[in-house]
Design a protein around this motif. Sequence first.
Motif: not given
Length: 143
Positions: A46-48, A51-52, A54-56, A58-59, A63, A67
Motif C-alpha cells: 500500500h502507498d504509505d 496509513n495507506g 487505513l485510507k483505503s 475510509e474511501a 473509516g 479507526q
Amino acid sequence: MSPLAGPALRWPARSEAGMGILDGLMKAAGGGAGPLDAITQMLGAHDDGLNGLLKSFEAEGLGAVAQSWVSKGANLPVSAEQIQAVLSNSTVAAFAQKLGVDPQTAAGHLAQLLPQVVDHLTPNGEVPTGALGALEGLLDKFK
C-alpha cells in the motif's frame, strides 16, 4: 491444511498480562510466520503503508471501523466481504496464495487478523511512524 484453518482466531486483549504481541499473533496464526509475512507484504504494497491501508478503508466508507482498530477502545468487526471491497482482488489473491487457501478463505482470515494487527501496531491510539517496520522487526526473529 492451512495454518489458519480450524477454530476461529482470537487475539488477546491488550490487558491480558503475560502475552506479548508476538506470542498472541503466533498463537492466533497457528505458530508460523506465514500470515505475519503475508500481512507485512500487504501493508508494504500500500502507498504509505499502514496509513495507506487505513485510507483505503475510509474511501470505502469503513473509516470508522478501521479507526476503531487504531483507537484505544474496542475493535469493530469487519467482514470478509468488506475486506474484499477495500483490498484489490489481486491483493487478496496474493495473500491467499501465500497461505495456500482460496481468496474467500483468505479474506475471512484477514477479517479476523487485520483488526488485531492494526490494534497492536497502534497501542497509543495513533499510527506511529514506522509501524510497518515494527511488524517487520517481529518477522526478523524468525529468520
